[in-house]
Design an enzyme around this catalytic site. Structure first.
Site, short mmCIF file in Angstrom:
data_model
loop_
_atom_site.label_atom_id
_atom_site.label_comp_id
_atom_site.label_asym_id
_atom_site.label_seq_id
_atom_site.Cartn_x
_atom_site.Cartn_y
_atom_site.Cartn_z
N SER A 172 0.85 -1.19 0.00
CA SER A 172 0.00 0.00 0.00
C SER A 172 0.89 1.25 0.00
O SER A 172 1.83 1.32 -0.79
CB SER A 172 -0.96 -0.04 1.19
N ASP A 202 -8.26 -4.94 -6.73
CA ASP A 202 -7.90 -3.88 -5.79
C ASP A 202 -8.12 -2.51 -6.42
O ASP A 202 -7.52 -2.20 -7.45
CB ASP A 202 -6.43 -4.04 -5.39
N HIS A 221 -6.10 -6.05 -2.35
CA HIS A 221 -5.02 -5.23 -1.81
C HIS A 221 -4.00 -6.08 -1.05
O HIS A 221 -4.33 -6.72 -0.06
CB HIS A 221 -5.62 -4.18 -0.88
#
Length: 540
Positions: free
Chosen positions: A182, A453, A479
């Site tokens: 991320s 994602d 994700h």
């Protein structure tokens, strides 16, 4: 302008009233730590009781890496796991992100990169990000202090940390590999651009490198996921949002929304457009939270229950003819897993409560969750963008979450110095500095993304094999799905993706089992040279 009275609210209210999902992150935690908490839920034992060999340290970090006249320092927290080390100067560094680091990413042997650390004999570190957790360059979060919370300072922290650890632990010809997922994945990718001499490679999972201010593509991917799962699901969602937007236009309709979602505070005669936008933002949060986690390996719930499939089952339930009631049922179901308040039937509905909680610079007022949310919001407003709107035109979510909602938040949280022109200017400057997705250029970096994602829309996909710039789109995952332990029934594409990442890490460190394996001598390891390509970027 902030309401001073609301700034006096106690930290207890902060934790109770912040929305559970805020700008693509769980409040008070990084996305990764939230997931790993679920994965490693225990009986309340401390991290060091669970993993007694894990070490927790602080080291002296610079406050400002770019002002030679500023000699101020502070203590930055890091975790060190020597369990897998074979003293061969292979080092894995997990980069901390927008929340506290709890050490599990340095200790839990089931996560993918720690399985590789065991095989390759790597030392493992996990560095907490400045202004999060216990790592405070300045003991407050006033807007004037947050000038030291930037991605460039965070990257320089990593560089200084690596150099310091090389000396402290006596690593010879060190082979550092950075890992992140991320936002920390973005840092891992950018670190290979800006400090290529300090590492031999990076794995940047689900890394958004395109710094979009108006990130409407997030909603586009969520809509695509609904259509892929069940076209009827996308249509039912559209019908529901159209109906809710009609209800929001009248006092009678708004009262109906009050009753459906148990809004606190409820819509009343003083309701403004900002209140309406905030409501639709909270509804959209539910869809975000479901989609972003779908089919990952964090827990049994995300394997098969907390998924887009389950969301679509609720939204297409033919026994419930009222499409708004279906959204209510979805909210109640999601709220059981990610509570928005102590009362699972309540939807917090005050824009100004959020502002009061995240708008203070006093850590005692903010509390842990408020501090993490404020730090993340600062990064978004000040440079990286990622403001998740529904501005993409004709779409299933309507126009209820405009960019202006977030621009107002930025100004109300950080003051008049954070208005549209400053927000756009800071975002453009950082986009030019790093190059965005189109001009991202580095060596020895793998960039896995999941096709489901929403963040994958900001990834980079230009492969340059000659310099091992290796994007990898993983079909049917969300994700950071590549980072978790494997599980029965997981998307089949993960097996090949993890093998691809592992093999490239092996090549980055030039792993030789005859030298680096058990009984190998680190002193006989040959010094190697990696060719680096460094791009210049336009500064604005």
């Amino acid at each position: 302008m902030l309401r001073n009275l609301l700034l006096l609210l106690l930290p207890l209210l902060i934790e109770a009233k912040l929305p559970p999902f805020f700008l693509g992150r769980l409040n008070g935690k990084t996305l990764l730590n939230h997931h790993l908490d679920r994965l490693t839920a225990s009986d309340g034992a401390s991290i060091q009781e669970t993993y007694p060999n894990l070490q927790v340290h602080n080291f002296t970090q610079k406050l400002d890496h770019f002002d030679p006249y500023n000699t101020k320092t502070w203590n930055q927290k890091y975790f060190y796991n020597p369990v897998f080390s074979r003293n061969n100067s292979i080092i894995f560094l997990m980069i901390g992100g927008e929340g506290p680091e709890n050490g599990k990413w340095a200790a839990n042997p089931n996560v993918q990169y720690l399985q590789w650390a065991k095989e390759f004999g790597a030392d493992v570190f996990d560095l907490e990000h400045r202004f999060f957790g216990d790592s405070w360059p300045i003991p407050d979060m006033q807007t004037s202090s947050l000038r030291y919370l930037t991605t460039q300072q965070a990257l320089a922290d990593l560089a200084f940390f690596i150099e310091f650890m090389n000396q402290q632990y006596g690593f010879k010809n060190p082979r550092w590999v950075t890992f992140g997922g991320s936002y920390p994945g973005s840092l891992a990718a950018w670190f290979r651009q800006k400090y290529p001499q300090l590492t031999v490679g990076s794995v940047a999972s689900s890394a958004p490198v395109n710094l979009k201010l108006d990130f409407y593509e997030y909603a586009m991917v969520v809509e695509d996921d609904l259509r892929i799962t069940d076209p009827k699901c996308a249509q039912a969602t559209k019908d529901a949002f159209v109906q809710m937007q009609k209800l929001a236009l009248t006092a009678e309709g708004r009262n109906s929304l009050n009753n459906h979602f148990n809004l606190q505070p409820p819509f009343d005669a003083n309701t403004t457009k900002l209140d309406i936008n905030n409501f639709f933002g909270n509804i959209f949060n539910t869809y975000q939270g479901m989609t972003q986690y779908t089919y990952d390996g964090q827990s049994n719930s995300t394997h098969s229950d907390k998924t887009v499939r389950k969301m679509c089952d609720i939204m297409t339930n033919a026994t419930e003819t009222d499409v708004v009631m279906r959204v209510e049922n979805l909210f109640l179901w999601f709220n059981q897993m990610e509570p928005a308040s102590a009362n699972l039937t309540v939807m917090p509905n005050s824009y100004w409560d959020v502002i009061s909680q995240v708008g203070s610079g006093d850590l005692n007022v903010l509390g842990p969750d408020g501090a993490a949310a404020r730090g993340w919001m600062w990064l978004c407003c000040n440079e990286i963008g990622f403001l998740q709107t529904t501005n993409q035109g004709n779409n299933v979510f309507g126009t209820g979450v405009p960019l202006n909602l977030f621009i107002d938040m930025c100004t109300d949280m950080f003051g008049d110095s954070m208005k549209m022109s400053q927000i756009m200017g800071g975002n453009k400057k950082s986009q030019n500095y790093y190059g965005g997705a189109d001009f991202y250029n580095a060596t020895n970096v793998v960039l896995p993304n999941g096709s489901l994602d929403p963040w994958h829309a900001l990834g980079t996909y230009g492969t340059i094999k000659s310099q091992s710039l290796l994007p990898y789109l993983i079909n049917g995952t969300a994700h950071c799905g590549d980072m978790y332990p494997s599980y029965d029934g997981e998307p089949g594409s993960l097996l090949a993706a993890r093998a691809f990442v592992k093999e490239n890490v092996r090549q980055f460190i030039r792993y030789d089992p005859n030298v680096d394996g058990p009984g190998g001598s680190s002193s006989s390891a040959s010094l190697f040279v990696v060719a680096y390509i460094v791009c210049g970027f336009l500064f604005v």
